[in-house]
Design an enzyme around this catalytic site. Sequence first.
Site, PDB file in Angstrom:
ATOM      1  N   GLY A   1     -15.157   2.254  14.437  1.00  0.00           N
ATOM      2  CA  GLY A   1     -16.272   1.312  14.346  1.00  0.00           C
ATOM      3  C   GLY A   1     -16.016   0.037  15.121  1.00  0.00           C
TER       4      GLY A   1
ATOM      5  N   LEU B   1     -15.671   3.407   9.898  1.00  0.00           N
ATOM      6  CA  LEU B   1     -15.372   4.634  10.651  1.00  0.00           C
ATOM      7  C   LEU B   1     -13.934   4.586  11.151  1.00  0.00           C
ATOM      8  CD1 LEU B   1     -18.681   4.746  12.805  1.00  0.00           C
ATOM      9  CD2 LEU B   1     -18.323   5.571  10.475  1.00  0.00           C
ATOM     10  N   GLY B   2     -13.035   5.149  10.371  1.00  0.00           N
ATOM     11  CA  GLY B   2     -11.635   5.251  10.786  1.00  0.00           C
ATOM     12  C   GLY B   2     -11.274   6.716  10.738  1.00  0.00           C
TER      13      GLY B   2
ATOM     14  N   ASN C   1       0.873  -1.179   0.000  1.00  0.00           N
ATOM     15  CA  ASN C   1       0.000   0.000   0.000  1.00  0.00           C
ATOM     16  C   ASN C   1       0.909   1.227   0.000  1.00  0.00           C
ATOM     17  OD1 ASN C   1      -1.791   2.026   0.504  1.00  0.00           O
ATOM     18  ND2 ASN C   1      -2.713   1.087   2.321  1.00  0.00           N
TER      19      ASN C   1
ATOM     20  N   ARG D   1      -2.508  -2.125  -3.547  1.00  0.00           N
ATOM     21  CA  ARG D   1      -3.707  -1.319  -3.362  1.00  0.00           C
ATOM     22  C   ARG D   1      -3.591  -0.118  -4.305  1.00  0.00           C
ATOM     23  NH1 ARG D   1      -4.955   3.083   1.156  1.00  0.00           N
ATOM     24  NH2 ARG D   1      -7.119   3.435   0.610  1.00  0.00           N
TER      25      ARG D   1
ATOM     26  N   ASP E   1      -8.478  12.253  17.276  1.00  0.00           N
ATOM     27  CA  ASP E   1      -8.484  10.867  17.755  1.00  0.00           C
ATOM     28  C   ASP E   1      -9.700  10.624  18.642  1.00  0.00           C
ATOM     29  OD1 ASP E   1      -7.915   8.487  19.340  1.00  0.00           O
ATOM     30  OD2 ASP E   1      -5.921   8.611  18.454  1.00  0.00           O
ATOM     31  N   PHE E   2     -10.483   9.599  18.280  1.00  0.00           N
ATOM     32  CA  PHE E   2     -11.738   9.351  18.999  1.00  0.00           C
ATOM     33  C   PHE E   2     -11.528   8.908  20.444  1.00  0.00           C
ATOM     34  CE2 PHE E   2     -15.480   9.976  16.393  1.00  0.00           C
ATOM     35  CZ  PHE E   2     -14.894  10.321  15.194  1.00  0.00           C
TER      36      PHE E   2
ATOM     37  N   HIS F   1     -12.659   3.039  -0.005  1.00  0.00           N
ATOM     38  CA  HIS F   1     -12.713   1.981   1.019  1.00  0.00           C
ATOM     39  C   HIS F   1     -13.448   0.736   0.488  1.00  0.00           C
ATOM     40  CE1 HIS F   1     -12.788   5.344   4.293  1.00  0.00           C
ATOM     41  NE2 HIS F   1     -11.545   4.910   4.138  1.00  0.00           N
TER      42      HIS F   1
ATOM     43  N   GLY G   1     -11.034   1.588  12.739  1.00  0.00           N
ATOM     44  CA  GLY G   1     -10.598   2.027  14.082  1.00  0.00           C
ATOM     45  C   GLY G   1     -11.712   2.367  15.055  1.00  0.00           C
TER      46      GLY G   1
ATOM     47  N   LYS H   1       3.250   0.816   3.173  1.00  0.00           N
ATOM     48  CA  LYS H   1       2.907  -0.223   4.151  1.00  0.00           C
ATOM     49  C   LYS H   1       2.973  -1.557   3.440  1.00  0.00           C
ATOM     50  CE  LYS H   1      -0.612   2.460   6.465  1.00  0.00           C
ATOM     51  NZ  LYS H   1      -2.043   2.616   6.442  1.00  0.00           N
TER      52      LYS H   1
ATOM     53  N   GLU I   1      -8.178  -5.196   5.137  1.00  0.00           N
ATOM     54  CA  GLU I   1      -8.019  -4.867   3.720  1.00  0.00           C
ATOM     55  C   GLU I   1      -6.850  -5.628   3.100  1.00  0.00           C
ATOM     56  OE1 GLU I   1      -8.538  -0.738   5.159  1.00  0.00           O
ATOM     57  OE2 GLU I   1      -9.259  -0.327   3.144  1.00  0.00           O
TER      58      GLU I   1
ATOM     59  N   ARG J   1     -11.318  15.596   7.748  1.00  0.00           N
ATOM     60  CA  ARG J   1     -12.056  16.026   6.549  1.00  0.00           C
ATOM     61  C   ARG J   1     -13.480  16.418   6.923  1.00  0.00           C
ATOM     62  NH1 ARG J   1     -10.773  10.683   3.705  1.00  0.00           N
ATOM     63  NH2 ARG J   1      -8.523  10.854   3.417  1.00  0.00           N
TER      64      ARG J   1
HETATM   65  P1  ADP Z   1      -7.199   4.928   9.025  1.00  0.00           P
HETATM   66  O1  ADP Z   1      -6.831   3.543   8.549  1.00  0.00           O
HETATM   67  O2  ADP Z   1      -8.256   5.606   8.221  1.00  0.00           O
HETATM   68  O3  ADP Z   1      -6.031   5.832   9.327  1.00  0.00           O
HETATM   69  P2  ADP Z   1      -8.153   3.567  11.412  1.00  0.00           P
HETATM   70  O4  ADP Z   1      -9.169   2.636  10.852  1.00  0.00           O
HETATM   71  O5  ADP Z   1      -6.873   3.015  11.898  1.00  0.00           O
HETATM   72  O6  ADP Z   1      -7.901   4.784  10.430  1.00  0.00           O
HETATM   73  O7  ADP Z   1      -8.862   4.369  12.597  1.00  0.00           O
HETATM   74  C1  ADP Z   1      -8.218   5.383  13.291  1.00  0.00           C
HETATM   75  C2  ADP Z   1      -9.197   5.931  14.309  1.00  0.00           C
HETATM   76  O8  ADP Z   1      -9.606   4.858  15.183  1.00  0.00           O
HETATM   77  C3  ADP Z   1      -8.610   7.015  15.194  1.00  0.00           C
HETATM   78  O9  ADP Z   1      -9.460   8.155  15.213  1.00  0.00           O
HETATM   79  C4  ADP Z   1      -8.593   6.367  16.557  1.00  0.00           C
HETATM   80  O10 ADP Z   1      -8.906   7.283  17.529  1.00  0.00           O
HETATM   81  C5  ADP Z   1      -9.695   5.361  16.490  1.00  0.00           C
HETATM   82  N1  ADP Z   1      -9.498   4.340  17.529  1.00  0.00           N
HETATM   83  C6  ADP Z   1      -8.499   3.445  17.614  1.00  0.00           C
HETATM   84  N2  ADP Z   1      -8.605   2.735  18.763  1.00  0.00           N
HETATM   85  C7  ADP Z   1      -9.699   3.221  19.412  1.00  0.00           C
HETATM   86  C8  ADP Z   1     -10.343   2.935  20.644  1.00  0.00           C
HETATM   87  N3  ADP Z   1      -9.858   2.000  21.442  1.00  0.00           N
HETATM   88  N4  ADP Z   1     -11.450   3.643  20.976  1.00  0.00           N
HETATM   89  C9  ADP Z   1     -11.936   4.596  20.158  1.00  0.00           C
HETATM   90  N5  ADP Z   1     -11.378   4.919  18.985  1.00  0.00           N
HETATM   91  C10 ADP Z   1     -10.282   4.248  18.616  1.00  0.00           C
END
Ligand code: ADP
Length: 398
Positions: A334, A209-210, A7, A91, A284-285, A180, A332, A14, A385, A241
Site C-alpha cells: 500500500g 496491504l502487506g 512482537n 503486541r 513479493d509484489f 491489524h 508494504g 522483533k 505499529e 493466504r
Molecule cells: P508484513 O509486515 O505483513 O510481512 P509488509 O507490510 O512488510 O508485510 O509488506 C510486505 C510486502 O510489501 C511484500 O509483498 C513486498 O513485496 C511489498 N513491497 C515492499 N516494497 C515494495 C515496493 N517498493 N514495491 C512494491 N511492493 C513492495
Amino acid sequence: MNILVINCGSSSLKFQLINSESEQCIAKGLCERIGIDGSMITYTPAGGEKEKNVTPMADHTDAIRLVLEALTNEKTGVVKNLDEIGAVGHRVVHGGEKFSASVVITDEVMAAIEECNDLAPLHNPANLIGINACKTLMPTTPMVAVFDTAFHQTMPEEAYMYGLPYEYYQKYKIRRYGFHGTSHSFVSKKAAEDLGKNYEDLKIIVCHLGNGASVSAVKNGKCVDTSMGLTPLEGLIMGTRSGDIDPAIIEFLAHKENKSIDEIMNILNKKSGVLGLSDNLSSDFRDLEDGYFAGNENAVRTMKTFCYRVAKYIGAYTAAMNGVDVICFTAGVGENGPLVRSMVCEYLGYLGIKLDEEANNKRGDDTVITTPDSATTVMFIPTNEELAIARETVRLVK
Ligand code: ADP
C-alpha cells in the site's frame, strides 16, 4: 520515557526501543530461529551500523536477555541500564471478546490472554512466552498488552456474525474478529490529522496491504467492519493466504488430492494468495509488478485479481458506511506500490476519484494521491505499529 516494544512469534522476536517524548526509534532488531540451530540476533542502534550475531538462544528468555544486553552494551548500547526502560509494550494477536482496548498486564490479564489461545493457537502462546520472559528479566517494569483485534471490537453484530448455527458462537465464540487493528487505528487517525479534519466526523476505508492484507471501514472514529475474520485467512488475497473462497473447496480438494484438512489448511495459508495464483512466480509484489510490466501472464492475472478483490471490499465498505470520505493505503504494498493503488482506483470512478499520477508515483511520508477536485480523497500513509504500541503503553503506565 523509553518504551521497549516486543512482537513475539513462535521462533522470532522483533523489538524496538522508542523514546516516547521524541517518538523516535532509538534502536531496533530481530531475534530469529529461537530454540532452533543457528539462532541469530540483528541489532541496529539509530544512526549506527547493523550488527548480526549468530548465538545460541534456547528459548525466548534467552532471546530477551540478549536484546537487553544489546540495548545496554557499553559500545553500541543506547541506554546505560535497564532502569532507563520505563515500560514494555507487547503486541498480542488475539484478545477475543475480552479485550476491546489495551491493558496493563497483570496475572489476571495473562490468564485471560491464555483463554484466547484457542482462537490463535500459533500466535497467542508465543506472545505469552514473550511476556513471561520479560517478567522474569524485568520484574518491576510495567508491561502493557496491545491487541491486534481490539480496534475491531466496535463492529456491530451484523458485521461480525457468520451465517452459521448460533450455538457455535455461543459455545466457541466463532465470529469475525479482524486483525491489524493497531495499524488500522493508527492510519485512520493519521489521515484525519493530516487532513485537519475531526476523526469523529469522517468515513474512512483503510487498505492495509502487506504480506498479510486487510481492509477496514472506520465510521466516526469507530471500526464498523473489517475483512479478516475468526482468523487472518479471510478477506483479501494475500502474499500466500487465499482470502475468501467457497468453503466447499476444502472438501472438494481434500477428495481430489487425497489430503487431510490440515494439509488443505496449510495450502490455503502458505501456498495460495498471490504466490499460488501466479503459479509460484512470487509472493513479493516487486516481482509481480515487474512481471506485469513485462507482460508475464501469471503476473498480469495475479495483479488484476488482487486489485479487483481490494476494489470490491472498498465498494462493500462504502455501502456499509453509506459513503466514504477518505481511502488510505498502507503497509508494504500500500505504501510502495503505485501500480496496485492506480489499478484499484480505476474501479472507483463512481466515487468521483481523480488520481494525481505524479503524487501516486511518490514515495515517503503521508501523501494525498488524488487531485484537489477529486470527490473522495485517496492517500498513502506509512503505518507504524510499533509507535502505536509505544503510545498505548505510555498512556496506560503514566
Ligand atoms: P508484513 O509486515 O505483513 O510481512 P509488509 O507490510 O512488510 O508485510 O509488506 C510486505 C510486502 O510489501 C511484500 O509483498 C513486498 O513485496 C511489498 N513491497 C515492499 N516494497 C515494495 C515496493 N517498493 N514495491 C512494491 N511492493 C513492495
